[in-house]
Design a protein around this motif. Sequence first.
Motif, PDB file in Angstrom:
ATOM      1  N   ALA A  76     -17.205 -26.545 -11.011  1.00 46.42           N
ATOM      2  CA  ALA A  76     -17.145 -25.701 -10.036  1.00 46.42           C
ATOM      3  C   ALA A  76     -17.424 -24.713  -9.789  1.00 46.42           C
ATOM      4  O   ALA A  76     -18.069 -24.031  -7.950  1.00 46.42           O
ATOM      5  N   GLU A  77     -16.983 -23.865 -10.254  1.00 47.33           N
ATOM      6  CA  GLU A  77     -17.164 -22.815  -9.655  1.00 47.33           C
ATOM      7  C   GLU A  77     -18.768 -22.557  -9.452  1.00 47.33           C
ATOM      8  O   GLU A  77     -19.773 -21.534  -8.000  1.00 47.33           O
ATOM      9  N   LEU A  78     -19.796 -23.326 -10.375  1.00 45.97           N
ATOM     10  CA  LEU A  78     -21.270 -22.906 -10.086  1.00 45.97           C
ATOM     11  C   LEU A  78     -21.204 -23.862  -8.653  1.00 45.97           C
ATOM     12  O   LEU A  78     -22.543 -23.044  -8.066  1.00 45.97           O
ATOM     13  N   VAL A  79     -20.863 -24.817  -8.211  1.00 43.28           N
ATOM     14  CA  VAL A  79     -21.761 -25.395  -7.307  1.00 43.28           C
ATOM     15  C   VAL A  79     -20.583 -24.832  -5.941  1.00 43.28           C
ATOM     16  O   VAL A  79     -22.182 -24.516  -5.260  1.00 43.28           O
ATOM     17  N   ARG A  80     -19.381 -24.396  -6.078  1.00 48.76           N
ATOM     18  CA  ARG A  80     -19.411 -23.792  -4.466  1.00 48.76           C
ATOM     19  C   ARG A  80     -20.666 -21.773  -4.960  1.00 48.76           C
ATOM     20  O   ARG A  80     -20.663 -22.062  -3.219  1.00 48.76           O
ATOM     21  N   TRP A  81     -20.618 -21.426  -5.526  1.00 52.91           N
ATOM     22  CA  TRP A  81     -22.000 -19.891  -5.837  1.00 52.91           C
ATOM     23  C   TRP A  81     -23.184 -21.108  -5.559  1.00 52.91           C
ATOM     24  O   TRP A  81     -23.965 -20.433  -4.000  1.00 52.91           O
ATOM     25  N   VAL A  82     -23.693 -21.617  -5.934  1.00 53.03           N
ATOM     26  CA  VAL A  82     -24.820 -22.295  -5.151  1.00 53.03           C
ATOM     27  C   VAL A  82     -24.798 -22.638  -3.762  1.00 53.03           C
ATOM     28  O   VAL A  82     -25.871 -22.661  -2.882  1.00 53.03           O
ATOM     29  N   GLY A  83     -23.666 -22.985  -3.282  1.00 49.44           N
ATOM     30  CA  GLY A  83     -23.834 -23.573  -2.125  1.00 49.44           C
ATOM     31  C   GLY A  83     -23.597 -21.764  -0.904  1.00 49.44           C
ATOM     32  O   GLY A  83     -23.875 -21.499   0.221  1.00 49.44           O
ATOM     33  N   GLN A  84     -23.554 -20.696  -1.626  1.00 52.31           N
ATOM     34  CA  GLN A  84     -22.630 -19.953  -0.251  1.00 52.31           C
ATOM     35  C   GLN A  84     -24.339 -18.785  -0.509  1.00 52.31           C
ATOM     36  O   GLN A  84     -23.996 -17.611   0.666  1.00 52.31           O
ATOM     37  N   ILE A 114     -32.077 -19.215 -10.049  1.00 55.44           N
ATOM     38  CA  ILE A 114     -30.813 -19.755 -10.923  1.00 55.44           C
ATOM     39  C   ILE A 114     -30.125 -20.723 -10.149  1.00 55.44           C
ATOM     40  O   ILE A 114     -30.243 -21.936 -10.693  1.00 55.44           O
ATOM     41  N   ARG A 115     -30.244 -21.244  -8.149  1.00 52.17           N
ATOM     42  CA  ARG A 115     -29.427 -21.714  -7.499  1.00 52.17           C
ATOM     43  C   ARG A 115     -30.269 -22.977  -7.715  1.00 52.17           C
ATOM     44  O   ARG A 115     -29.885 -24.067  -7.321  1.00 52.17           O
ATOM     45  N   LEU A 116     -31.742 -22.924  -8.115  1.00 46.58           N
ATOM     46  CA  LEU A 116     -32.555 -23.811  -7.596  1.00 46.58           C
ATOM     47  C   LEU A 116     -32.245 -24.195  -9.484  1.00 46.58           C
ATOM     48  O   LEU A 116     -31.871 -25.844  -9.476  1.00 46.58           O
ATOM     49  N   ARG A 117     -31.990 -23.719 -10.037  1.00 41.78           N
ATOM     50  CA  ARG A 117     -31.579 -24.540 -11.740  1.00 41.78           C
ATOM     51  C   ARG A 117     -30.495 -25.489 -11.591  1.00 41.78           C
ATOM     52  O   ARG A 117     -30.384 -26.312 -12.303  1.00 41.78           O
ATOM     53  N   ALA A 118     -29.765 -24.600 -11.177  1.00 45.58           N
ATOM     54  CA  ALA A 118     -28.321 -25.593 -11.161  1.00 45.58           C
ATOM     55  C   ALA A 118     -28.324 -26.286 -10.087  1.00 45.58           C
ATOM     56  O   ALA A 118     -28.134 -27.149 -10.920  1.00 45.58           O
ATOM     57  N   ASP A 119     -29.126 -26.172  -9.419  1.00 43.61           N
ATOM     58  CA  ASP A 119     -28.707 -27.676  -8.434  1.00 43.61           C
ATOM     59  C   ASP A 119     -29.540 -28.994  -9.724  1.00 43.61           C
ATOM     60  O   ASP A 119     -29.821 -29.347  -9.591  1.00 43.61           O
ATOM     61  N   ALA A 120     -30.689 -28.291 -10.102  1.00 41.11           N
ATOM     62  CA  ALA A 120     -31.708 -29.674 -11.014  1.00 41.11           C
ATOM     63  C   ALA A 120     -31.152 -30.040 -12.048  1.00 41.11           C
ATOM     64  O   ALA A 120     -30.759 -31.108 -12.096  1.00 41.11           O
ATOM     65  N   VAL A 121     -29.454 -29.034 -12.486  1.00 40.97           N
ATOM     66  CA  VAL A 121     -28.920 -29.635 -13.793  1.00 40.97           C
ATOM     67  C   VAL A 121     -27.547 -30.620 -13.145  1.00 40.97           C
ATOM     68  O   VAL A 121     -27.089 -31.477 -13.199  1.00 40.97           O
ATOM     69  N   LEU A 141     -30.119 -26.618  -0.956  1.00 39.34           N
ATOM     70  CA  LEU A 141     -30.703 -25.901  -1.147  1.00 39.34           C
ATOM     71  C   LEU A 141     -31.757 -25.835   0.031  1.00 39.34           C
ATOM     72  O   LEU A 141     -32.216 -24.517   0.172  1.00 39.34           O
ATOM     73  N   ALA A 142     -32.172 -26.491   1.400  1.00 42.69           N
ATOM     74  CA  ALA A 142     -33.327 -26.752   1.498  1.00 42.69           C
ATOM     75  C   ALA A 142     -32.630 -24.991   2.519  1.00 42.69           C
ATOM     76  O   ALA A 142     -33.869 -25.269   2.922  1.00 42.69           O
ATOM     77  N   ASP A 143     -31.628 -25.592   3.020  1.00 44.70           N
ATOM     78  CA  ASP A 143     -31.700 -24.574   4.375  1.00 44.70           C
ATOM     79  C   ASP A 143     -31.794 -22.718   3.547  1.00 44.70           C
ATOM     80  O   ASP A 143     -32.009 -22.188   4.361  1.00 44.70           O
ATOM     81  N   GLN A 144     -31.060 -22.852   2.411  1.00 43.98           N
ATOM     82  CA  GLN A 144     -31.416 -21.626   1.615  1.00 43.98           C
ATOM     83  C   GLN A 144     -32.714 -21.141   1.560  1.00 43.98           C
ATOM     84  O   GLN A 144     -32.865 -19.700   1.916  1.00 43.98           O
ATOM     85  N   ARG A 172     -35.245 -18.321   3.684  1.00 44.75           N
ATOM     86  CA  ARG A 172     -35.600 -17.336   2.501  1.00 44.75           C
ATOM     87  C   ARG A 172     -37.166 -17.228   3.411  1.00 44.75           C
ATOM     88  O   ARG A 172     -37.851 -16.594   3.314  1.00 44.75           O
ATOM     89  N   LEU A 173     -37.604 -18.113   3.736  1.00 41.32           N
ATOM     90  CA  LEU A 173     -39.092 -18.430   4.080  1.00 41.32           C
ATOM     91  C   LEU A 173     -39.332 -17.388   5.675  1.00 41.32           C
ATOM     92  O   LEU A 173     -40.148 -17.021   5.842  1.00 41.32           O
ATOM     93  N   ALA A 174     -38.497 -18.114   5.923  1.00 42.90           N
ATOM     94  CA  ALA A 174     -38.107 -17.263   7.738  1.00 42.90           C
ATOM     95  C   ALA A 174     -38.240 -15.694   7.257  1.00 42.90           C
ATOM     96  O   ALA A 174     -39.109 -15.298   7.627  1.00 42.90           O
ATOM     97  N   GLY A 175     -37.921 -15.549   6.238  1.00 37.52           N
ATOM     98  CA  GLY A 175     -37.575 -13.485   5.744  1.00 37.52           C
ATOM     99  C   GLY A 175     -38.654 -13.182   5.477  1.00 37.52           C
ATOM    100  O   GLY A 175     -39.252 -12.444   5.911  1.00 37.52           O
ATOM    101  N   HIS A 176     -38.980 -13.761   5.079  1.00 37.04           N
ATOM    102  CA  HIS A 176     -40.502 -13.450   4.000  1.00 37.04           C
ATOM    103  C   HIS A 176     -41.673 -13.349   5.111  1.00 37.04           C
ATOM    104  O   HIS A 176     -42.588 -12.684   5.336  1.00 37.04           O
ATOM    105  N   GLU A 177     -41.812 -14.750   6.106  1.00 33.39           N
ATOM    106  CA  GLU A 177     -42.487 -14.900   7.433  1.00 33.39           C
ATOM    107  C   GLU A 177     -41.943 -13.508   8.051  1.00 33.39           C
ATOM    108  O   GLU A 177     -43.179 -12.638   9.163  1.00 33.39           O
ATOM    109  N   ALA A 178     -40.973 -12.879   8.032  1.00 32.52           N
ATOM    110  CA  ALA A 178     -40.838 -11.775   9.472  1.00 32.52           C
ATOM    111  C   ALA A 178     -40.794 -10.103   8.531  1.00 32.52           C
ATOM    112  O   ALA A 178     -41.944  -9.221   9.119  1.00 32.52           O
TER     113      ALA A 178
END
Lengths: 175, 175
Positions: free
Chosen positions: A75-83, B96-103, B109-112, B116-122
């Motif tokens: 649950a903590e991991l899900v929370r953190w991924v979203g933030q 790490i978030r991507l890898r957590a999303d994978a599992v 995560l698309a919005d994040q 990030r992309l907008a930041g790189h472009e700026a």
Amino acid sequence: MSLPHALLTSLLERPASGYDLARRFDASLGHFWPASHQQIYRELARMERAGWVAGQDVAGHARKKVWSCRPAGRAELVRWVGQGGQPPVVRDALLIRLRADAVLGPLDLADQVRERLAGHEATLAAYRAIAERDFGGPLDRRGRLQHAILRAGIGLEETSAQWCRTVLAELDEHA
Amino acid sequence: MSLPHALLTSLLERPASGYDLARRFDASLGHFWPASHQQIYRELARMERAGWVAGQDVAGHARKKVWSCRPAGRAELVRWVGQGGQPPVVRDALLIRLRADAVLGPLDLADQVRERLAGHEATLAAYRAIAERDFGGPLDRRGRLQHAILRAGIGLEETSAQWCRTVLAELDEHA
DNA sequence: CAACCCATGTAAAAAGTTACATGATTAA
DNA sequence: TTAATCATGTAACTTTTTACATGGGTTG
């Protein structure tokens, strides 16, 4: 801080001892989030207090414990991924050295750049070997995302290596 | 640690107050070695004790001091430039978030990644503006090296932006 | 005279690194 | 049985981040 979340991710993929995690980090995840065994053990102890992970003693081993992620950890991991969070800061002393060289006059940085280039090429070769071995065939969602993470490393190494070559040309040409 | 050496380099280019340095770091050098004003003031105090820099009170200002690099500071910088060091570690929580999303399964995560992309472009746009303004014409050695440092940033931002686009395609395609 | 930038700090917390230390298990 | 590797920790230190705090100068 993301180390606990990197550990949770790794434990969700497969439970492991602290020692296993340290080696796993050396080999793969750690390319993207390096961690020493001291950090890992300290973090596992914290996460156990928080109820995020549980350690199971291993029969036939005096000290070995296998850790796994508990529901609260998930649950903590899900929370953190979203933030969300900030992009990482990169502090590369070689760039400062180059800038110092620019103001102080030639200080013989070519060897350092060559060494850096060799490092990028070695890392790149290692990444490509992993890519071919683990992501060469058809992939499910999980595989595709893990591949994407590796591609991030490959891209950065390629770009850095190429940059080193241009700098070497610059330094050699006007030696 | 390289912050003192980054400061020495900046002071050799032109003496400045702590406040000036903080702003200078925000604007240019700090893209490659970020530092807060607290770090800068503390480091200036240390370097003064070491005899590397000297502070000159400014007439008409109660507290303002202009720092410049002393010979010992210059010698220290030369020593440090020559000694070499490790390539920087990059710890990117998004990976790490991507890898957590994978599992864990899709966690949106698309919005994040878009952020990030907008930041790189700026950042890229800012770097390119600097490149055109400061390094558009013919350059001496110093200019060429400073340009090379900026190109390092440009290359990494381009590569990162491009990577974000491929990840977005991946995430959108299999949403 | 109020708001804003200039200018400098202290303090505490968080994160990471380095050094030190110890005992168990396994393979030669 | 000895060397290497497995396995786990403590302690001290350095660096970075975040929050708090203060006062002078300038401009509308």
